[in-house]
Scaffold this motif. Sequence first.
Motif, short mmCIF file in Angstrom:
data_model
loop_
_atom_site.label_atom_id
_atom_site.label_comp_id
_atom_site.label_asym_id
_atom_site.label_seq_id
_atom_site.Cartn_x
_atom_site.Cartn_y
_atom_site.Cartn_z
N SER A 126 -3.24 -13.44 10.89
CA SER A 126 -2.19 -12.75 11.65
C SER A 126 -2.80 -11.85 12.72
CB SER A 126 -1.28 -11.95 10.72
OG SER A 126 -2.01 -10.98 10.00
N TRP A 127 -3.96 -11.26 12.44
CA TRP A 127 -4.61 -10.41 13.43
C TRP A 127 -5.16 -11.26 14.58
CZ3 TRP A 127 -4.05 -5.84 15.06
CH2 TRP A 127 -5.02 -5.21 15.85
N HIS A 139 -2.28 -12.01 16.73
CA HIS A 139 -1.94 -10.80 17.48
C HIS A 139 -2.85 -10.67 18.71
CE1 HIS A 139 -0.84 -6.58 18.18
NE2 HIS A 139 -2.14 -6.30 18.23
N ASN A 183 -9.07 -1.58 20.36
CA ASN A 183 -8.11 -1.76 19.28
C ASN A 183 -8.62 -1.12 18.00
OD1 ASN A 183 -6.38 -3.12 20.93
ND2 ASN A 183 -6.91 -5.16 20.19
N GLU A 240 -4.97 0.50 20.99
CA GLU A 240 -4.05 0.40 19.86
C GLU A 240 -4.57 1.28 18.73
OE1 GLU A 240 -3.07 -3.57 18.63
OE2 GLU A 240 -2.95 -4.31 20.72
N THR A 278 1.85 -3.89 13.67
CA THR A 278 0.53 -4.04 13.07
C THR A 278 0.08 -2.77 12.35
OG1 THR A 278 -0.42 -3.45 15.21
CG2 THR A 278 -0.27 -5.79 14.68
N HIS A 279 -0.68 -2.98 11.26
CA HIS A 279 -1.23 -1.88 10.46
C HIS A 279 -0.15 -0.91 9.99
CE1 HIS A 279 -5.40 -3.10 11.08
NE2 HIS A 279 -5.09 -3.33 12.34
N SER A 308 1.96 0.63 14.70
CA SER A 308 0.95 1.12 15.65
C SER A 308 1.56 1.34 17.03
CB SER A 308 -0.20 0.10 15.78
OG SER A 308 -0.88 -0.08 14.55
N ASN A 313 0.20 -4.18 4.70
CA ASN A 313 0.67 -4.49 6.05
C ASN A 313 0.54 -5.98 6.37
OD1 ASN A 313 -2.16 -3.46 5.87
ND2 ASN A 313 -2.30 -4.29 7.94
N LEU A 314 -0.21 -6.72 5.54
CA LEU A 314 -0.37 -8.17 5.72
C LEU A 314 0.34 -8.94 4.60
CD1 LEU A 314 -4.18 -8.28 6.64
CD2 LEU A 314 -2.23 -8.25 8.21
#
Length: 429
Positions: free
Chosen positions: A97-98, A101, A188, A217, A265-266, A269, A399-400
């Motif tokens: 997923s990252w 992103h 990031n 980010e 994200t996370h 963010s 978060n994932l």
Amino acid sequence: MLNEVAHPLSAVTPSTQAAEPSCCRFCNAPLKHVFLDLGLSPLANSYLRDEKAKADERFFPLRAYVCGECFLVQLEEWEAPENIFGDYAYFSSYSESWLQHAKSYVERVIDRFGIGPQNKVVEIASNDGYLLQFLVEAGVPVLGIEPAQNVAAVARAKGIPTRVEFFGERAARALRREGLRASLLIGNNVLAHVPDLNDFVKGMSILLDDEGVITMEFPHLMRLFDECQIDTIYHEHFSYFSLISAERVFAAHGLTLFDVEELPTHGGSLRIYAQHGSKGWHPISHRVHDLRAREISAGYANLDHYDEFEERALQIKRKLIAFLEDAKRQGKRVVGYGAPAKGNTLLNYCGITTDLIEYTVDRNPHKQGCLLPGTHIPIFEPERINVTKPDYILILPWNLKREVVNQLSFARSWGAQFVVPIPEPRIVD
């Protein structure tokens, strides 16, 4: 009091006695207001590889303050960045997923700012090339700056030019002497990792081309606060930013924030866009004005707003321990998924060991075979879950959670349930 719940790790000896910090890392005002005290904790990415490492393990106070002048939430600096990031266990490319992103971001900035072969893009803390690889594919000249030698080696193996060094004013001036100016400067999840904040942001202002753009980010303090994301706080994260505090830091070095995006994200963010205040030409978006107004209205420019957070953190601790102890009484097997830094903060704060979580798994082979710092929970490969067939899988990188649930969908065949710990333990589908 935070000692109300018994802590199995309470007998550890800190490496350094806690002392009152001197002043804010940005504005130099005295730091007097405690935001959250999480007790003693090891460095969140200091995974243990053998018995000697266990014997040599060090614990440090994990205490966050809020500055009464600029409202920057921050930790004391107990360990030098060189000792934290010199050999690093976090590789960005292990999260699908990252990666998506990062790919989406690259497509957007190419379209919005016309980034192409005529430009130079620099990413600070470029990790294993997870983002710059997509710019390389688009024919854009890039340079990664990454302090961890082992991580930078992976990026170089992908053909991504990468320098191994910490970024700041000195590095920026050296790059300028070589004729480099960044059309796009990316960072990031690095701003929070910088103890010398002014040196870092000044370096960015030096390296940025006159009409260049910075995008950064970082986890949003408002989301951390609203959802009580206490596990976002660990020693590698020296600072925690609202838009209000970030604007002040950048403005002090001649940089203006002209746009901001709120990202999922996370755990929530911000992506900020900055330019030279005197030379940039991008108009300031209404999103900057709107978010600033929301933060002020919510109290982020008022010290009283920060007072309630510690009691809420204690409630998270109580609820997670109660859930795990109840599962144990019922004879249920609980394992973890992931070995993220945030999980180590949470587990150490709660004093959770193998008595309540048998083991955890992680896709990153650099972590497999190690023990989690402090709690000494073993880390295995994800396939182990299919062998032991636990009843509950606690997702530490909550978060994932969607990505994790999809990866481990096979566990549903024996009735396993997935649990996230923040803001309270709950079953997820």
